[in-house]
Design a protein around this motif. Sequence first.
Motif, mmCIF file in Angstrom:
data_model
loop_
_atom_site.group_PDB
_atom_site.id
_atom_site.type_symbol
_atom_site.label_atom_id
_atom_site.label_comp_id
_atom_site.label_asym_id
_atom_site.label_seq_id
_atom_site.Cartn_x
_atom_site.Cartn_y
_atom_site.Cartn_z
ATOM 1 N N THR A 226 -118.640 -40.802 -3.660
ATOM 2 C CA THR A 226 -117.674 -40.178 -4.452
ATOM 3 C C THR A 226 -116.108 -40.484 -4.563
ATOM 4 O O THR A 226 -116.082 -42.051 -3.835
ATOM 5 N N ASP A 227 -115.208 -39.945 -4.984
ATOM 6 C CA ASP A 227 -113.464 -40.236 -4.994
ATOM 7 C C ASP A 227 -113.021 -39.694 -3.973
ATOM 8 O O ASP A 227 -111.653 -40.024 -4.045
ATOM 9 N N ASP A 228 -113.549 -38.767 -3.045
ATOM 10 C CA ASP A 228 -112.656 -38.191 -1.699
ATOM 11 C C ASP A 228 -113.233 -39.274 -1.341
ATOM 12 O O ASP A 228 -114.750 -38.849 0.243
ATOM 13 N N LEU A 229 -112.361 -39.986 -0.388
ATOM 14 C CA LEU A 229 -112.555 -41.159 0.857
ATOM 15 C C LEU A 229 -112.593 -39.866 1.922
ATOM 16 O O LEU A 229 -113.575 -40.108 2.860
ATOM 17 N N ASP A 230 -111.515 -38.825 2.097
ATOM 18 C CA ASP A 230 -111.952 -38.482 3.378
ATOM 19 C C ASP A 230 -113.372 -37.627 3.709
ATOM 20 O O ASP A 230 -113.590 -37.529 4.888
ATOM 21 N N ALA A 231 -113.549 -36.700 2.640
ATOM 22 C CA ALA A 231 -115.263 -36.512 2.344
ATOM 23 C C ALA A 231 -116.599 -37.449 3.142
ATOM 24 O O ALA A 231 -117.062 -37.481 4.013
ATOM 25 N N ALA A 232 -115.656 -38.345 2.596
ATOM 26 C CA ALA A 232 -116.456 -39.783 2.782
ATOM 27 C C ALA A 232 -116.597 -40.361 4.122
ATOM 28 O O ALA A 232 -118.321 -40.514 5.162
ATOM 29 N N LEU A 233 -115.649 -40.452 4.871
ATOM 30 C CA LEU A 233 -115.527 -41.080 6.469
ATOM 31 C C LEU A 233 -116.249 -39.623 7.564
ATOM 32 O O LEU A 233 -116.466 -39.749 8.268
ATOM 33 N N ALA A 234 -116.013 -38.446 7.095
ATOM 34 C CA ALA A 234 -116.305 -37.266 7.857
ATOM 35 C C ALA A 234 -117.881 -37.463 7.845
ATOM 36 O O ALA A 234 -118.718 -36.909 8.823
ATOM 37 N N GLN A 235 -118.142 -37.193 6.666
ATOM 38 C CA GLN A 235 -119.977 -37.704 6.523
ATOM 39 C C GLN A 235 -120.697 -38.278 7.386
ATOM 40 O O GLN A 235 -120.899 -38.477 8.524
ATOM 41 N N ILE A 239 -122.578 -38.768 11.653
ATOM 42 C CA ILE A 239 -124.039 -39.496 11.972
ATOM 43 C C ILE A 239 -123.691 -40.976 12.414
ATOM 44 O O ILE A 239 -125.063 -41.240 12.806
ATOM 45 N N CYS A 240 -122.614 -41.134 12.897
ATOM 46 C CA CYS A 240 -122.245 -42.595 13.637
ATOM 47 C C CYS A 240 -121.080 -42.597 14.398
ATOM 48 O O CYS A 240 -119.995 -41.405 14.185
ATOM 49 N N ASP A 241 -121.458 -43.162 15.398
ATOM 50 C CA ASP A 241 -120.263 -42.496 16.723
ATOM 51 C C ASP A 241 -118.785 -43.646 16.514
ATOM 52 O O ASP A 241 -117.491 -42.955 16.616
ATOM 53 N N ILE A 242 -118.706 -44.589 15.825
ATOM 54 C CA ILE A 242 -116.686 -44.730 14.894
ATOM 55 C C ILE A 242 -117.063 -45.458 13.617
ATOM 56 O O ILE A 242 -118.174 -46.502 14.051
ATOM 57 N N VAL A 243 -116.323 -45.312 13.153
ATOM 58 C CA VAL A 243 -116.093 -45.367 11.643
ATOM 59 C C VAL A 243 -114.834 -45.544 11.369
ATOM 60 O O VAL A 243 -113.775 -45.015 12.143
ATOM 61 N N VAL A 244 -114.750 -46.776 10.942
ATOM 62 C CA VAL A 244 -113.331 -47.131 10.747
ATOM 63 C C VAL A 244 -112.919 -47.869 8.797
ATOM 64 O O VAL A 244 -114.096 -47.975 7.957
ATOM 65 N N LEU A 255 -112.036 -43.078 13.144
ATOM 66 C CA LEU A 255 -112.759 -41.755 12.935
ATOM 67 C C LEU A 255 -113.889 -41.749 14.216
ATOM 68 O O LEU A 255 -114.270 -42.469 14.766
ATOM 69 N N GLN A 256 -113.743 -41.004 15.431
ATOM 70 C CA GLN A 256 -115.074 -40.817 16.815
ATOM 71 C C GLN A 256 -114.773 -39.387 17.190
ATOM 72 O O GLN A 256 -113.943 -38.919 17.787
ATOM 73 N N GLY A 257 -115.836 -38.852 16.828
ATOM 74 C CA GLY A 257 -116.684 -37.533 17.063
ATOM 75 C C GLY A 257 -115.239 -37.120 16.020
ATOM 76 O O GLY A 257 -115.177 -37.181 14.856
ATOM 77 N N ALA A 258 -114.348 -35.496 17.358
ATOM 78 C CA ALA A 258 -113.526 -34.901 16.853
ATOM 79 C C ALA A 258 -111.984 -35.900 16.729
ATOM 80 O O ALA A 258 -110.978 -35.609 15.516
ATOM 81 N N GLU A 259 -112.020 -37.267 17.182
ATOM 82 C CA GLU A 259 -110.979 -37.885 17.127
ATOM 83 C C GLU A 259 -110.187 -38.370 15.849
ATOM 84 O O GLU A 259 -111.584 -39.085 15.221
ATOM 85 N N ARG A 260 -108.915 -38.521 15.177
ATOM 86 C CA ARG A 260 -108.937 -38.812 13.782
ATOM 87 C C ARG A 260 -108.094 -39.524 14.290
ATOM 88 O O ARG A 260 -106.822 -38.914 14.484
ATOM 89 N N ILE A 261 -107.887 -40.806 13.633
ATOM 90 C CA ILE A 261 -106.434 -41.581 14.128
ATOM 91 C C ILE A 261 -105.598 -42.137 12.777
ATOM 92 O O ILE A 261 -107.305 -42.690 12.012
ATOM 93 N N GLU A 262 -104.903 -42.924 12.510
ATOM 94 C CA GLU A 262 -104.657 -43.257 11.586
ATOM 95 C C GLU A 262 -103.360 -44.590 11.272
ATOM 96 O O GLU A 262 -101.934 -44.037 12.835
ATOM 97 N N VAL A 263 -104.160 -45.519 11.359
ATOM 98 C CA VAL A 263 -102.600 -46.518 11.777
ATOM 99 C C VAL A 263 -101.887 -47.463 10.816
ATOM 100 O O VAL A 263 -102.717 -47.987 9.416
ATOM 101 N N PRO A 264 -100.276 -47.474 10.889
ATOM 102 C CA PRO A 264 -99.571 -47.840 9.810
ATOM 103 C C PRO A 264 -100.111 -49.141 9.542
ATOM 104 O O PRO A 264 -100.090 -50.239 11.142
ATOM 105 N N VAL A 265 -99.731 -49.746 8.290
ATOM 106 C CA VAL A 265 -99.544 -51.008 8.057
ATOM 107 C C VAL A 265 -98.246 -50.899 7.537
ATOM 108 O O VAL A 265 -97.846 -50.580 6.453
ATOM 109 N N THR A 266 -98.184 -52.372 7.444
ATOM 110 C CA THR A 266 -96.330 -52.766 7.163
ATOM 111 C C THR A 266 -96.988 -53.333 5.557
ATOM 112 O O THR A 266 -97.376 -54.624 6.069
ATOM 113 N N PRO A 267 -96.694 -52.913 4.489
ATOM 114 C CA PRO A 267 -97.062 -53.547 3.876
ATOM 115 C C PRO A 267 -96.242 -55.534 3.444
ATOM 116 O O PRO A 267 -95.230 -54.979 3.017
ATOM 117 N N ILE A 268 -97.204 -56.229 3.499
ATOM 118 C CA ILE A 268 -96.607 -57.346 2.391
ATOM 119 C C ILE A 268 -97.255 -58.497 2.044
ATOM 120 O O ILE A 268 -98.378 -57.980 1.595
#
Length: 330
Positions: A226-235, A239-244, A255-268
Amino acid sequence: MTAAYDLVGIGNAIVDVISHGDDSFLDNMGIEKGIMQLVDRERAELLYGAMRDRVQTPGGSVANTIAGAGTLGLKTAFLGKVKDDALGRFYAEGMAAEGTDFPNPPAADAQAPTSRSMIFVSPDGERSMNTYLGAGADFDADDVDAAVAGAARWLFLEGYLYDKPEGKTAFTAAAEQCRRGGGKVGITLSDPFCVDRHRADFLTLIAGQMDYVIGNHEEWLSLYQTDDLDAALAQAARICDIVVCTHSGAPVKLLQGAERIEVPVTPITPVDATGAGDQFAAGFLYGMATGRDLETAGRMGVAAASEVIRHIGPRPNRPLAEVFAKAGLI
């Protein structure tokens, strides 16, 4: 019973052999600049002999992760196969010297020499990699130390092992032993082409045997076609406890269960991006193995990746504990 190991990895045991080579040298040797090529034994020996200023380090994707986590004080082991030759003994001694147990003694009966990747660094910093898979790719279920896999609190498997039937059997055996001992099992998707080759197997693994999966955005898109990253990760999260999901300079998604977290990255601008994914996994798994919450573990992964891309080589130059302390993570 307390597990003997905080983190155990299983994957290809490869010696990285680094040398300098300008464009005329690469042309003369028929080396395509800036890419990774698989080479046969004869070619590997030719290139190895042509290296003038060799620097050798124990390598392999998951081995780099385990070594990084081991520098943080975790009790670690790496399961992999080397031949009882000069490079194999170097590999085993090198892992032990860095504080990671290497339970498989160099094998006198290995059919192929120890795996190695001949890496030529051009004056512009470009790396041209020529990898001979050798003995490491013959790792099978009989090579899995059941006592070690069964004593792992966290087990991390390398997707590349799926390229040979032997690797699949080793994977299954190690995962079953870890689960039996009460540990958690996860996989790195390794690269998009690896995912293409083993999509059905990986989807079955993730649904039935994996507690966590780490991949970059290209690997997740490839897995779910797919080209839809969020859809891929939701799938995957269904089926898996922790998705990174890592994404170069973009935020890391966890992603873990209903938890959705984004950790920012400082581009270098990276000096050498080779070990970024390996060391992200080292920081993240250190966080999980020491009981941190998902966001903190993700921030540890980002800090470790950020450190390793600032210099040549896939392992940290600076102690990760120092990196984490500076970032206020420990």
